[in-house]
Design a protein around this motif. Structure first.
Motif, PDB file in Angstrom:
ATOM      1  N   LEU A  21       8.139  15.948   6.781  1.00  0.00           N
ATOM      2  CA  LEU A  21       8.828  14.946   7.593  1.00  0.00           C
ATOM      3  C   LEU A  21       7.914  13.735   7.797  1.00  0.00           C
ATOM      4  CD1 LEU A  21      11.619  15.062   8.857  1.00  0.00           C
ATOM      5  CD2 LEU A  21      10.578  15.966  10.945  1.00  0.00           C
ATOM      6  N   ALA A  22       6.668  14.021   8.111  1.00  0.00           N
ATOM      7  CA  ALA A  22       5.715  12.933   8.326  1.00  0.00           C
ATOM      8  C   ALA A  22       5.544  12.128   7.032  1.00  0.00           C
ATOM      9  CB  ALA A  22       4.376  13.507   8.794  1.00  0.00           C
ATOM     10  N   ALA A  23       5.499  12.830   5.903  1.00  0.00           N
ATOM     11  CA  ALA A  23       5.342  12.132   4.616  1.00  0.00           C
ATOM     12  C   ALA A  23       6.555  11.253   4.344  1.00  0.00           C
ATOM     13  CB  ALA A  23       5.154  13.159   3.498  1.00  0.00           C
ATOM     14  N   ALA A  24       7.750  11.792   4.605  1.00  0.00           N
ATOM     15  CA  ALA A  24       8.980  11.022   4.383  1.00  0.00           C
ATOM     16  C   ALA A  24       9.006   9.799   5.291  1.00  0.00           C
ATOM     17  CB  ALA A  24      10.198  11.908   4.626  1.00  0.00           C
ATOM     18  N   GLU A  25       8.521   9.974   6.495  1.00  0.00           N
ATOM     19  CA  GLU A  25       8.486   8.874   7.457  1.00  0.00           C
ATOM     20  C   GLU A  25       7.562   7.744   6.957  1.00  0.00           C
ATOM     21  OE1 GLU A  25       9.597   9.996  11.964  1.00  0.00           O
ATOM     22  OE2 GLU A  25       7.677  10.742  11.195  1.00  0.00           O
ATOM     23  N   ARG A  26       6.403   8.153   6.491  1.00  0.00           N
ATOM     24  CA  ARG A  26       5.456   7.143   5.982  1.00  0.00           C
ATOM     25  C   ARG A  26       6.042   6.438   4.763  1.00  0.00           C
ATOM     26  NH1 ARG A  26       1.863  11.509   6.893  1.00  0.00           N
ATOM     27  NH2 ARG A  26       1.713  11.896   4.653  1.00  0.00           N
ATOM     28  N   ALA A  27       6.713   7.223   3.899  1.00  0.00           N
ATOM     29  CA  ALA A  27       7.293   6.623   2.690  1.00  0.00           C
ATOM     30  C   ALA A  27       8.352   5.585   3.051  1.00  0.00           C
ATOM     31  CB  ALA A  27       7.885   7.712   1.799  1.00  0.00           C
ATOM     32  N   LEU A  28       9.215   5.927   3.980  1.00  0.00           N
ATOM     33  CA  LEU A  28      10.262   4.982   4.376  1.00  0.00           C
ATOM     34  C   LEU A  28       9.663   3.757   5.056  1.00  0.00           C
ATOM     35  CD1 LEU A  28      13.097   7.371   5.637  1.00  0.00           C
ATOM     36  CD2 LEU A  28      13.083   5.995   3.558  1.00  0.00           C
ATOM     37  N   ALA A  29       8.640   3.988   5.871  1.00  0.00           N
ATOM     38  CA  ALA A  29       8.011   2.859   6.561  1.00  0.00           C
ATOM     39  C   ALA A  29       7.408   1.893   5.531  1.00  0.00           C
ATOM     40  CB  ALA A  29       6.944   3.375   7.531  1.00  0.00           C
ATOM     41  N   ARG A  30       6.865   2.450   4.454  1.00  0.00           N
ATOM     42  CA  ARG A  30       6.290   1.577   3.416  1.00  0.00           C
ATOM     43  C   ARG A  30       7.383   0.733   2.767  1.00  0.00           C
ATOM     44  NH1 ARG A  30       2.837   5.570  -0.387  1.00  0.00           N
ATOM     45  NH2 ARG A  30       3.251   3.903  -1.888  1.00  0.00           N
ATOM     46  N   VAL A  31       8.529   1.337   2.490  1.00  0.00           N
ATOM     47  CA  VAL A  31       9.590   0.619   1.778  1.00  0.00           C
ATOM     48  C   VAL A  31      10.315  -0.377   2.693  1.00  0.00           C
ATOM     49  CG1 VAL A  31      11.800   0.894   0.588  1.00  0.00           C
ATOM     50  CG2 VAL A  31       9.922   2.476   0.124  1.00  0.00           C
ATOM     51  N   TYR A  32      10.593   0.039   3.908  1.00  0.00           N
ATOM     52  CA  TYR A  32      11.407  -0.801   4.814  1.00  0.00           C
ATOM     53  C   TYR A  32      10.573  -1.687   5.731  1.00  0.00           C
ATOM     54  CZ  TYR A  32      15.671   1.707   3.527  1.00  0.00           C
ATOM     55  OH  TYR A  32      16.743   2.216   2.845  1.00  0.00           O
ATOM     56  N   LEU A  51       7.381   8.587  -1.566  1.00  0.00           N
ATOM     57  CA  LEU A  51       7.461   9.935  -0.997  1.00  0.00           C
ATOM     58  C   LEU A  51       6.569  10.912  -1.770  1.00  0.00           C
ATOM     59  CD1 LEU A  51       8.741  12.025   0.926  1.00  0.00           C
ATOM     60  CD2 LEU A  51      10.588  12.285  -0.750  1.00  0.00           C
ATOM     61  N   LEU A  52       6.643  10.856  -3.096  1.00  0.00           N
ATOM     62  CA  LEU A  52       5.824  11.781  -3.894  1.00  0.00           C
ATOM     63  C   LEU A  52       4.335  11.517  -3.637  1.00  0.00           C
ATOM     64  CD1 LEU A  52       7.808  11.920  -7.279  1.00  0.00           C
ATOM     65  CD2 LEU A  52       7.961  13.442  -5.300  1.00  0.00           C
ATOM     66  N   GLU A  53       4.017  10.270  -3.504  1.00  0.00           N
ATOM     67  CA  GLU A  53       2.604   9.931  -3.209  1.00  0.00           C
ATOM     68  C   GLU A  53       2.203  10.451  -1.831  1.00  0.00           C
ATOM     69  OE1 GLU A  53       2.841   5.869  -5.930  1.00  0.00           O
ATOM     70  OE2 GLU A  53       2.596   5.694  -3.752  1.00  0.00           O
ATOM     71  N   GLU A  54       3.092  10.266  -0.868  1.00  0.00           N
ATOM     72  CA  GLU A  54       2.759  10.707   0.497  1.00  0.00           C
ATOM     73  C   GLU A  54       2.691  12.230   0.574  1.00  0.00           C
ATOM     74  OE1 GLU A  54       1.764   8.933   2.957  1.00  0.00           O
ATOM     75  OE2 GLU A  54       2.157   6.948   2.106  1.00  0.00           O
ATOM     76  N   LEU A  55       3.544  12.897  -0.186  1.00  0.00           N
ATOM     77  CA  LEU A  55       3.512  14.368  -0.173  1.00  0.00           C
ATOM     78  C   LEU A  55       2.247  14.899  -0.841  1.00  0.00           C
ATOM     79  CD1 LEU A  55       7.257  15.144  -0.999  1.00  0.00           C
ATOM     80  CD2 LEU A  55       6.048  15.787   1.109  1.00  0.00           C
TER      81      LEU A  55
END
Lengths: 445, 445
Positions: free
Chosen positions: B367-378, B439-443
């Motif tokens: 969840l934390a990884a997905a959050e960081r990924a979305l924050a990077r994109v948006y 996301l893959l990078e954050e995971l």
């Protein structure tokens, strides 16, 4: 009696099923047969009267000057014979076995309709004159709700003018126990529609947000009758006429058939308004029943929806002096007053004049005459009875002609009316003709 | 992105409608197409896996030694396109208009399923290696309840072994507002059968005597939920895990869409458990809905009957930590305990493991990884959201593989999923590929 048995067989052979359009010609043939039988009994002005549905048959004998005129009502149409597999002999091939004549319509009511004709014929053959004036009106739509009868009566009020009216569509209590039906319940009804959304909605999307129309309807319905069986509609019991301790005692003295009824319908228990016996609840107390509910998903399995609409049908049985229109309006007002605010509730309530409860006044002279006639035939005083349902013809005669009709017939409750292997006891035919002769004589007093 | 748009058009042209047996060959063709696309993205061991229903497609890339393995779930089947009259362009002839690609499945979820493949392909083309090991599992039965998925997972636990799981079947909150779905409600249900007689009975004969099955059912149903909306089943709320003031404040900070929802379904008012906002009632509170009722006469007009039987269906939405089996048993016990004694009541209640409420632990690393990924994109922190319904695939993955799956996808709520003129914003495709790369990078961290 041989002729009467042969007459009855001939009439049963005509499958006058009023409900089935394929049998319209048979119904018409039965009407013609009745007209012929009326002429044979010495009636005059015999006519098959067309209606918007199946015809009625009229005949009269009006030569008893200074004597009252008696209208005799009956119906010559019958129920369909299905299920055919249940019959031991074909429903339209009448057959006498062990003193019983089997065939569709034997008990309801082709035997009964012949009895007053047989009585008139025998009186005419014996002395030439009848003790009273008589008018016969036999309809062909009783089994489909007597739907043309109101119009027919309204159009022929003069022709049907009378002092007394008798319906030959009636039962005795037992082979040796006479009875006179004096009261029937009336009816009123309503449809309730609850709407919370334009259609059913997925419960994931709206579960917790959308008012559930089915639940709101359940709440409304549950609020109409208390758990113990008392109707909670404000004012519902206001006009219920008290029944005397005397009449209640007479009802209690009749054999208790409630356990038979329970078993017959496969019920775990009987249930109803507290403070009244089962018979009282059926005869002298009004009821409110939910006759149908439709809501949401009804197929196999389940669906995760919140129903956007729910519908119920309600039927009430009424007793004197409840007015159907007033009950309909009380019902509507109660439902709307108790409708949950978050849903849309509409009520179509209806109470017709023809749904008025029916109770022949206890001191009505035709009732007394019928009582004396039955006592003469059976050698014992008849019990006065009521029943829980409505016979439209009686109400219609009351509303259109302003007369009380006394039911007077010789069928018995076990004769499989509306069921396979319907029969009439041959012995009842003789007794019935005697009964009608006695009745006409008593009405002449 | 041109290739991705062309890929999506090609896939939309295959009407992979899982519900319609006539389209089974199309579903199979879509599976083959997916397999080809996986190979094109550089995945290995690509296989179309037969099931008892429509096939699933598997592929992996497992060369990131020492890095976690991520299972990526999606589905390639679609809803039927009906009603066809609602479409501005044919549902299976994809067309771009004003930056939107129209076609059945565009938003749910043929675009989303291409995004992680596009991400892997671009990462492989850029540097040759992925930051994590990946296994893809795309099923063809999501729109019919993922019915073969439990068996498929159980049969291939080793093949699907993973540290993290992502479902590409997901939405963002708005074009510029990222969101992460962390919770879904579970479900349990019951059917209630009330019987008072072997069949419906004439209300003249038995009105006042026979318990009314429809009324008894209404009473039972009305007793399940209080008029104000609180569920009255004993113990129903016992296991509801409290939601923190923090999470409730976050929910309150989201735009209030309750008026839009009310209007969309044509409701007069919203209604539900007191003390909670509409969104809280849908996301974090359990519900009990009557999903269907059947009793007595349902045709036109009315019939004077006392229903001998009445049936209802009930569905519950559950929240952590309510166990479906326990809720089913409480529901059954409550109904039987409150059943009127004069009728026979049976309850078939069911709560499956797959109906467990779903809530990814707040501190879950994926969840934390997905959050960081979305924050990077948006460029903004995503809101964590829940929804009121159940996604069987997520529950099944949880039950069969013991993992929490994080939904991560780029559809938007207004894209007409399951409706005519379904579309996906072309812009979301580019953003989605970026998002999955991130996301893959954050995971991998």
């Amino acid at each position: 009696m041989t002729d009467l048995v042969e007459d009855l067989k001939a009439l049963i052979r005509i499958p006058s099923i009023s409900r089935d359009p394929a049998h319209a010609a048979d119904v018409a043939a039965a009407a013609d047969w009745i007209a012929g039988r009326m002429r044979g009994a010495g009636l005059e002005h015999v006519a098959v009267m067309p209606t918007s549905g199946h015809p009625a048959v009229y005949g009269d004998w009006l030569h008893a000057a200074g004597r009252p005129t008696v209208l005799i009502y009956a119906h010559y149409d019958i129920q369909p014979p299905e299920p055919l597999a249940g019959w031991s002999s074909p429903p339209f091939a009448p057959e006498v076995r062990d003193g019983r004549l089997y065939g569709r319509g034997a008990s309801d009511m082709k035997a009964n309709l012949l009895l007053p004709l047989g009585a008139c014929q025998s009186l005419r053959e014996a002395g030439g004159a009848l003790p009273v004036n008589v008018r016969f009106l036999y309809e062909g739509e009783e089994e489909v709700g007597s739907r043309s009868l109101p119009g027919l009566l309204a159009a022929h009020r003069d022709l049907l003018a009378c002092e007394h009216a008798i319906s030959a569509d009636a039962l005795q209590l037992g082979e040796d126990r006479p009875g006179l039906l004096v009261g029937l319940r009336g009816s009123a009804g309503a449809e309730v529609h609850v709407r919370s959304a334009a259609s059913d909605v997925h419960s994931g999307r709206m579960g917790g947000l959308l008012p559930n129309a089915a639940l709101a309807l359940a709440r409304i319905l549950a609020g109409l009758v208390g758990p113990e069986g008392r109707i909670l509609v404000e004012g519902f019991y206001d006009d219920v006429r008290p029944v005397s301790a005397h009449e209640r005692a007479a009802m209690a003295a009749l054999p208790d058939d409630s356990e038979d009824l329970r078993r017959a319908v496969g019920a775990r228990a009987l249930h109803g308004e507290p403070g009244f016996t089962p018979r009282e609840r059926n005869w002298i107390r009004p009821t409110l029943d939910v006759s149908g509910i439709t809501a949401g998903y009804q197929g196999p399995g389940n669906r995760t929806i919140v129903p956007g609409a729910a519908h119920a049908k309600i039927t009430c049985r009424l007793v004197p002096d409840q007015e159907p229109a007033r009950i309909a309006s009380l019902l509507r007002a109660h439902i709307l007053a108790h409708a949950p605010a978050e849903v849309e509730v509409t009520v179509n309530a209806s109470g017709q004049r023809a749904g008025r409860p029916y109770l022949v006044p206890a001191d009505h002279p035709a009732l007394a005459a019928a009582e004396r006639a039955l006592a003469r035939v059976y050698g014992r005083q008849p019990d006065r009875t009521r029943m829980g349902s409505t016979v439209p013809a009686l109400s219609i005669l009351r509303e259109e002609l302003g007369i009380w009709t006394v039911p007077f017939g010789f069928s018995l409750p076990d004769e499989n009316a509306h069921a396979p292997d319907e029969f009439i006891r041959v012995r009842s035919l003789e007794r019935g003709v005697q009964g009608f002769r006695a009745l006409l004589e008593e009405l002449a007093r």
